[in-house]
Motif scaffolding. Structure first.
Motif, PDB file in Angstrom:
ATOM      1  N   ALA A   1       0.823  -1.209   0.000  1.00 51.62           N
ATOM      2  CA  ALA A   1       0.000   0.000   0.000  1.00 51.62           C
ATOM      3  C   ALA A   1       0.864   1.269   0.000  1.00 51.62           C
ATOM      4  N   ASP A   2       2.142   1.130   0.391  1.00 53.42           N
ATOM      5  CA  ASP A   2       3.032   2.300   0.454  1.00 53.42           C
ATOM      6  C   ASP A   2       3.886   2.464  -0.808  1.00 53.42           C
ATOM      7  N   ASP A   3       3.639   1.639  -1.801  1.00 56.00           N
ATOM      8  CA  ASP A   3       4.476   1.675  -3.013  1.00 56.00           C
ATOM      9  C   ASP A   3       4.542   3.079  -3.621  1.00 56.00           C
ATOM     10  N   ALA A   4       3.375   3.668  -3.823  1.00 53.12           N
ATOM     11  CA  ALA A   4       3.336   4.955  -4.543  1.00 53.12           C
ATOM     12  C   ALA A   4       4.064   6.041  -3.741  1.00 53.12           C
ATOM     13  N   GLN A   5       3.816   6.062  -2.432  1.00 56.81           N
ATOM     14  CA  GLN A   5       4.445   7.100  -1.604  1.00 56.81           C
ATOM     15  C   GLN A   5       5.974   6.932  -1.587  1.00 56.81           C
ATOM     16  N   CYS A   6       6.431   5.683  -1.422  1.00 57.37           N
ATOM     17  CA  CYS A   6       7.870   5.445  -1.281  1.00 57.37           C
ATOM     18  C   CYS A   6       8.618   5.664  -2.601  1.00 57.37           C
ATOM     19  N   THR A   7       8.067   5.168  -3.682  1.00 63.42           N
ATOM     20  CA  THR A   7       8.744   5.369  -4.969  1.00 63.42           C
ATOM     21  C   THR A   7       8.618   6.834  -5.386  1.00 63.42           C
ATOM     22  N   GLY A   8       7.476   7.441  -5.044  1.00 66.57           N
ATOM     23  CA  GLY A   8       7.262   8.859  -5.381  1.00 66.57           C
ATOM     24  C   GLY A   8       8.292   9.741  -4.686  1.00 66.57           C
ATOM     25  N   TRP A   9       8.653   9.401  -3.443  1.00 65.15           N
ATOM     26  CA  TRP A   9       9.655  10.194  -2.707  1.00 65.15           C
ATOM     27  C   TRP A   9      10.991  10.174  -3.462  1.00 65.15           C
ATOM     28  N   VAL A  10      11.398   8.991  -3.902  1.00 64.29           N
ATOM     29  CA  VAL A  10      12.676   8.871  -4.625  1.00 64.29           C
ATOM     30  C   VAL A  10      12.639   9.724  -5.899  1.00 64.29           C
ATOM     31  N   HIS A  11      11.566   9.587  -6.659  1.00 60.90           N
ATOM     32  CA  HIS A  11      11.492  10.316  -7.931  1.00 60.90           C
ATOM     33  C   HIS A  11      11.439  11.829  -7.691  1.00 60.90           C
ATOM     34  N   ASP A  12      10.748  12.228  -6.652  1.00 60.89           N
ATOM     35  CA  ASP A  12      10.635  13.645  -6.324  1.00 60.89           C
ATOM     36  C   ASP A  12      12.003  14.241  -5.935  1.00 60.89           C
ATOM     37  N   ILE A  13      12.732  13.527  -5.082  1.00 61.55           N
ATOM     38  CA  ILE A  13      14.061  14.009  -4.664  1.00 61.55           C
ATOM     39  C   ILE A  13      14.991  14.104  -5.878  1.00 61.55           C
ATOM     40  N   MET A  14      14.953  13.081  -6.713  1.00 58.15           N
ATOM     41  CA  MET A  14      15.900  13.050  -7.833  1.00 58.15           C
ATOM     42  C   MET A  14      15.617  14.124  -8.874  1.00 58.15           C
ATOM     43  N   LYS A  15      14.364  14.541  -8.974  1.00 62.16           N
ATOM     44  CA  LYS A  15      14.018  15.588  -9.951  1.00 62.16           C
ATOM     45  C   LYS A  15      14.882  16.828  -9.717  1.00 62.16           C
ATOM     46  N   ASP A  16      15.084  17.183  -8.447  1.00 63.67           N
ATOM     47  CA  ASP A  16      15.918  18.350  -8.127  1.00 63.67           C
ATOM     48  C   ASP A  16      17.406  18.009  -8.160  1.00 63.67           C
ATOM     49  N   VAL A  17      17.749  16.902  -7.519  1.00 64.46           N
ATOM     50  CA  VAL A  17      19.175  16.563  -7.375  1.00 64.46           C
ATOM     51  C   VAL A  17      19.847  16.394  -8.737  1.00 64.46           C
ATOM     52  N   GLN A  18      19.145  15.777  -9.689  1.00 62.90           N
ATOM     53  CA  GLN A  18      19.797  15.449 -10.972  1.00 62.90           C
ATOM     54  C   GLN A  18      20.312  16.695 -11.698  1.00 62.90           C
ATOM     55  N   ARG A  19      19.710  17.839 -11.418  1.00 64.96           N
ATOM     56  CA  ARG A  19      20.153  19.064 -12.095  1.00 64.96           C
ATOM     57  C   ARG A  19      21.505  19.548 -11.568  1.00 64.96           C
ATOM     58  N   HIS A  20      21.933  18.980 -10.445  1.00 72.80           N
ATOM     59  CA  HIS A  20      23.252  19.312  -9.898  1.00 72.80           C
ATOM     60  C   HIS A  20      24.219  18.149 -10.095  1.00 72.80           C
ATOM     61  N   SER A  21      23.839  17.207 -10.954  1.00 71.40           N
ATOM     62  CA  SER A  21      24.670  16.008 -11.089  1.00 71.40           C
ATOM     63  C   SER A  21      25.363  15.966 -12.442  1.00 71.40           C
ATOM     64  N   VAL A  22      26.417  15.130 -12.504  1.00 66.61           N
ATOM     65  CA  VAL A  22      27.095  14.931 -13.793  1.00 66.61           C
ATOM     66  C   VAL A  22      26.690  13.604 -14.414  1.00 66.61           C
ATOM     67  N   GLY A  23      25.989  12.775 -13.655  1.00 71.91           N
ATOM     68  CA  GLY A  23      25.547  11.478 -14.163  1.00 71.91           C
ATOM     69  C   GLY A  23      25.231  10.558 -13.003  1.00 71.91           C
ATOM     70  N   SER A  24      25.140   9.269 -13.294  1.00 76.14           N
ATOM     71  CA  SER A  24      24.751   8.304 -12.263  1.00 76.14           C
ATOM     72  C   SER A  24      25.527   7.011 -12.386  1.00 76.14           C
ATOM     73  N   TYR A  25      25.414   6.208 -11.337  1.00 81.11           N
ATOM     74  CA  TYR A  25      26.021   4.877 -11.255  1.00 81.11           C
ATOM     75  C   TYR A  25      24.949   3.842 -11.605  1.00 81.11           C
ATOM     76  N   MET A  26      25.276   2.902 -12.483  1.00 86.68           N
ATOM     77  CA  MET A  26      24.269   1.923 -12.911  1.00 86.68           C
ATOM     78  C   MET A  26      23.770   1.066 -11.750  1.00 86.68           C
ATOM     79  N   GLY A  27      24.658   0.785 -10.799  1.00 85.56           N
ATOM     80  CA  GLY A  27      24.341  -0.168  -9.740  1.00 85.56           C
ATOM     81  C   GLY A  27      23.152   0.208  -8.889  1.00 85.56           C
ATOM     82  N   ASP A  28      22.893   1.497  -8.723  1.00 85.16           N
ATOM     83  CA  ASP A  28      21.750   1.926  -7.913  1.00 85.16           C
ATOM     84  C   ASP A  28      20.715   2.635  -8.779  1.00 85.16           C
ATOM     85  N   ALA A  29      20.702   2.317 -10.077  1.00 88.32           N
ATOM     86  CA  ALA A  29      19.791   3.023 -10.992  1.00 88.32           C
ATOM     87  C   ALA A  29      18.679   2.099 -11.488  1.00 88.32           C
ATOM     88  N   ASP A  30      17.639   2.713 -11.998  1.00 83.74           N
ATOM     89  CA  ASP A  30      16.541   1.974 -12.632  1.00 83.74           C
ATOM     90  C   ASP A  30      16.166   2.741 -13.894  1.00 83.74           C
TER      91      ASP A  30
END
Ligand SMILES: Cc1cc2nc3c(=O)[nH]c(=O)nc-3n(C[C@H](O)[C@H](O)[C@H](O)COP(=O)(O)OP(=O)(O)OC[C@H]3O[C@@H](n4cnc5c(N)ncnc54)[C@H](O)[C@@H]3O)c2cc1C
Length: 485
Positions: free
Chosen positions: A402-431
């Motif tokens: 029942a918490d799927d949407a909230q928990c995955t939504g938190w990750v996507h929400d945080i990354m929306k901002d963080v990614q603009r300060h990033s140079v890229g990502s690591y495959m191991g923790d990516a989807d």
């Protein structure tokens, strides 16, 4: 004859020798087909070894081959070629998005393919890709050696090394894949090859960073080991309100810190779950307690006042470290993870603050993994080419669907901002289904695409699981999704 009938008759065993110099099977070929296996047994074969309980079960392979010798891997690839279907691979089953489970593919599970040998003269260990970091270090202990594998004891070397491998003390000792000196593979056209910097060198280049897009199946890694050392843990725990101060201190400490000390900063909930605490962790690999204390003195002297808990050079070992990881990332839970290499010029504590102070569940945590000075030296010529001084990873952990949407939504929400300060990502923790970003330098991304086309022109090996699982031979775009194209 329908696929199912053919597979049910053990279609992989009657292989033709097409001039390939290969080893014969030493054990029976074990295949479970979607059509001819009872559903519980088949589901267990497909999902039983997948770590993450947050899963897309709409993906159903057509068969699972439980390979116990190299010949079975070859036979499985031959089978897929005859059926004109894809092959997926599983070593340790720890990819967050279950990259091994693919629609209509023949899944080659390497759990039963087990070998490990050590050459005292060369100090090279050779092992099967399903071996875990814990198994490998258990084996090497008797030889007085270690391998800087994954922190989680159960991660398979296969997926871990293909992505680059953020192993023990990666900050100083470099990427785990830099220790690969050779690999044995089964190619997409079912040939058995050895690859090194002088033989099939483009595959050797690709294995060090292609991640799940590697266009062959590794059946053995040959790895340089390093001398075994004692381990000492220093930990400083602060209240959440000190997040910026503590992270900035950690960042300032890194470039000149001891070269045998791994440095992390974690935001996680307190034991009662009510508050968040900030943990600065220093794991020193040293010959003795005195060496560890000498190496850590400068860190101790510069620490910010206000720690709730202080641990100073406490002796530890792999067994204790692995046990701690099992507690932090327990089995049987749902996980959503994402990550970024934050730009060296960014105000890193400011960029990470929202993530570190808004953890969505009691078990979730945010990791800052210091990469400087490894991030400042030229990398060897290999596919893996993306990094910065600052690695951020989010690990959201929950158990109720029942918490799927909230928990995955938190990750996507945080990354929306963080990614603009990033140079890229690591495959191991990516989807790749949810966010596209850069995983290699532009040049290496293009070279990798060419190598994949050369070795697997039909996309026999599944490759990258993007939205709709359609990337195929094309691979990932290697581009931020927020950049105007
Ligand atoms: C609890 C946990 C802790 C982790 N800690 C770390 C860490 O400390 N450092 C780090 O860098 N990463 C870490 N990871 C990430 C981990 O390295 C990746 O998820 C990796 O893909 C897992 O490898 P695996 O073999 O277990 O996974 P699998 O799901 O079995 O493999 C992932 C994919 O890699 C490819 N692959 C695997 N084996 C082969 C092969 N033999 N030949 C060709 N392709 C292959 C396939 O595409 C496969 O689907 C962690 C993950 C988890 C779940």
């Amino acid at each position: 004859m329908a696929d199912g009938d053919w597979l049910a008759k053990g279609g992989g065993t009657g292989t033709e020798d097409e001039g390939n110099d290969h080893v014969e099977a030493t054990t029976p070929f074990r295949i479970l087909t979607r059509d001819a296996t009872d559903q519980d047994t088949f589901n267990e074969a497909v999902w039983g070894r997948v770590f993450n309980r947050w899963r897309d079960t709409s993906r159903v392979p057509r068969a699972v081959v439980q390979a116990s010798c190299v010949a079975h891997v070859r036979e499985a690839v031959e089978l897929a070629n005859r059926l004109q279907c894809r092959v997926s691979v599983r070593s340790g089953g720890h990819s967050w998005a279950a990259w091994s489970v693919r629609q209509d593919a023949v899944l080659v599970d390497l759990a039963r393919l087990r070998h490990m040998t050590y050459d005292k003269k060369t100090r090279i260990v050779s092992c099967s890709p399903s071996a875990t970091g814990e198994q490998l270090n258990g084996f090497l202990r008797g030889e007085g050696r270690l391998f800087a594998g994954g922190h989680c004891p159960d991660v398979g070397l296969g997926g871990f090394l293909l992505q680059g491998g953020m192993g023990w003390n990666c900050k100083n000792w470099g990427w785990a894949c830099e220790s690969i000196v050779g690999i044995d593979v089964i190619t997409a056209d079912a040939r058995e090859l050895y690859c090194s910097d002088v033989e099939n060198s483009d595959l050797f280049w690709a294995v060090r960073g292609a991640g799940p897009g590697f266009p062959a199946i590794v059946t053995s890694f040959h790895l340089l080991t390093r001398p075994s050392l004692q381990m000492y843990n220093s930990v400083y725990i602060y209240p959440q309100s000190m997040f910026r101060t503590v992270l900035q201190w950690v960042i300032d400490t890194c470039p000149t810190a001891d070269p045998d000390t791994e440095i992390v900063c974690l935001a996680k909930r307190t034991a009662d779950g009510d508050d968040t605490e900030i943990i600065a962790g220093f794991l020193s690999f040293k010959p003795s307690q005195a060496d560890a204390e000498a190496a850590m003195q400068r860190v101790r002297d510069s620490r910010p006042a206000g720690a709730k808990v202080e641990v100073w050079c406490e002796p530890t070992n792999f067994a204790r470290q692995y046990a701690g990881q099992r507690v932090e990332q327990p089995t049987g839970y749902r996980f959503c993870s994402d990550n970024a290499y934050v730009d060296n010029h960014a105000d890193v504590p400011a960029v990470l603050e929202k993530a570190a102070t808004s953890l969505p569940t009691r078990k979730s945590f945010v990791l800052y993994f210091a990469m400087n000075p490894t991030s400042r030296r030229p990398l060897p010529d290999m596919a893996h080419s993306m990094h910065s001084d600052h690695y951020l990873a989010l690990y959201t952990i929950w158990d109720d669907e029942a918490d799927d949407a909230q928990c995955t939504g938190w990750v996507h929400d945080i990354m929306k901002d963080v990614q603009r300060h990033s140079v890229g990502s690591y495959m191991g923790d990516a989807d790749f289904r949810y966010r596209t970003t850069r995983f290699w330098s532009r040049e290496n991304g293009e070279r990798l695409r060419d190598i994949r086309r050369k070795w697997d022109p039909e996309g026999r090996i599944c490759g990258y699981l993007d939205a709709g699982d359609s990337s195929g031979v094309q691979g990932l775009e290697n581009e931020f999704d927020w950049v105007d194209k």
